[in-house]
Design a protein around this motif. Structure first.
Motif, short mmCIF file in Angstrom:
data_model
loop_
_atom_site.label_atom_id
_atom_site.label_comp_id
_atom_site.label_asym_id
_atom_site.label_seq_id
_atom_site.Cartn_x
_atom_site.Cartn_y
_atom_site.Cartn_z
N LEU A 26 0.82 -1.21 0.00
CA LEU A 26 0.00 0.00 0.00
C LEU A 26 0.86 1.26 0.00
CD1 LEU A 26 -2.80 -1.14 2.46
CD2 LEU A 26 -3.03 -0.73 0.00
N CYS A 29 1.85 2.76 -3.26
CA CYS A 29 0.80 3.38 -4.07
C CYS A 29 0.44 4.79 -3.63
CB CYS A 29 -0.48 2.54 -3.99
SG CYS A 29 -0.32 0.85 -4.55
N LEU A 30 0.86 5.19 -2.46
CA LEU A 30 0.38 6.41 -1.83
C LEU A 30 0.60 7.68 -2.64
CD1 LEU A 30 1.56 5.74 1.81
CD2 LEU A 30 -0.75 5.49 0.89
N SER A 34 -4.00 10.63 0.55
CA SER A 34 -4.51 9.25 0.67
C SER A 34 -5.13 9.05 2.05
CB SER A 34 -3.38 8.24 0.49
OG SER A 34 -2.84 8.30 -0.81
N LEU A 36 -6.78 5.92 4.45
CA LEU A 36 -7.05 4.51 4.70
C LEU A 36 -7.81 4.42 6.00
CD1 LEU A 36 -4.24 4.70 3.05
CD2 LEU A 36 -4.00 2.34 3.73
N PHE A 53 2.78 -0.40 8.44
CA PHE A 53 2.51 0.59 7.40
C PHE A 53 3.39 1.82 7.61
CE2 PHE A 53 0.02 4.27 5.91
CZ PHE A 53 -0.11 3.94 4.57
N LEU A 126 -9.67 4.10 1.06
CA LEU A 126 -9.54 2.66 1.05
C LEU A 126 -9.97 2.16 2.43
CD1 LEU A 126 -8.73 0.03 -0.35
CD2 LEU A 126 -6.41 0.37 0.54
N LEU A 142 -10.29 -5.37 1.80
CA LEU A 142 -10.01 -4.03 1.29
C LEU A 142 -11.13 -3.63 0.34
CD1 LEU A 142 -7.18 -5.54 1.86
CD2 LEU A 142 -6.20 -3.67 0.56
N PRO A 144 -12.18 -0.50 -1.92
CA PRO A 144 -11.79 0.81 -2.44
C PRO A 144 -13.01 1.67 -2.77
CG PRO A 144 -11.57 -0.86 -4.14
CD PRO A 144 -12.01 -1.57 -2.90
N TYR A 149 -7.99 4.24 -5.48
CA TYR A 149 -7.99 3.08 -4.61
C TYR A 149 -8.41 1.81 -5.36
CZ TYR A 149 -7.65 6.92 -1.35
OH TYR A 149 -7.25 8.07 -0.71
N TRP A 152 -5.32 0.73 -7.22
CA TRP A 152 -4.35 0.10 -6.32
C TRP A 152 -4.71 -1.36 -6.11
CZ3 TRP A 152 -3.91 3.59 -1.34
CH2 TRP A 152 -3.52 4.89 -1.70
N CYS A 153 -5.97 -1.61 -5.79
CA CYS A 153 -6.42 -2.97 -5.49
C CYS A 153 -6.36 -3.87 -6.71
CB CYS A 153 -7.83 -2.95 -4.89
SG CYS A 153 -7.87 -2.26 -3.21
#
Length: 163
Positions: A26, A29-30, A34, A36, A53, A126, A142, A144, A149, A152-153
């Motif tokens: 993750l 991708c930020l 962002s 989460l 993280f 996300l 997850l 999105p 998002y 990303w997934c």
């Protein structure tokens, strides 16, 4: 059939190293702004995920749950990191904190117990829910909300990391 934007992707963690890997995936991708969100029962692994993280985005100091301070700010390698815990706060109290400044700012926001402030969350985010399966296995769901998002997934699924 649900649209892709409403799909939920699944990640299985058998060990803390697996949880850290999800944080690294993750972190790659930020983008600024962002958000989460992180929900799950007590002991599901929210704070443990947050720690991995944070390390993945270059936070050097120890990260723990900001249960009593509500928001902790850290300086990451590329982006500031805003770690929030809404467990002990009402939606009305949260509304007075000016969370939008964090959500739409230049950093990355991770919110534990986000379901308690659902109406205040940005539309694009996300959403991550952690559940326990047996003694060690954590299942990360997850979901999105919004194009970045979703991409990303989808990318993590195409690379074999998500189901």
């Amino acid at each position: 059939m649900r649209s892709l934007a409403q799909s939920t992707f699944t990640y299985y963690s058998q060990h803390e190293d697996d949880t850290d890997l999800l944080g690294k995936l993750l972190a790659a991708c930020l983008i600024p702004g962002s958000v989460l969100t992180l929900d799950g029962d007590l002991g599901a692994g929210k704070t443990r995920f947050s720690q991995g993280f944070a390390r993945a985005i270059g936070i050097q100091e120890h990260v723990n749950s900001p249960t009593f301070t509500i928001i902790k700010e850290y300086e990451g390698a590329k982006l500031p990191f805003y770690h929030m815990d809404m467990y002990r706060i009402s939606q009305e109290e949260a509304d007075e904190l000016g969370l939008e400044d964090y959500f739409y700012g230049t950093g990355v926001t991770l919110i534990e117990w986000s379901s308690l402030i659902e109406d205040l969350l940005p539309q694009e985010r996300l959403a991550i829910t952690i559940s326990l399966q047996g003694d060690q296995t954590r299942v990360f769901h997850l979901t999105p909300h919004g194009d970045p998002y979703v991409s990303w997934c989808v990318q993590m699924k195409e690379n074999g990391h998500l189901q």
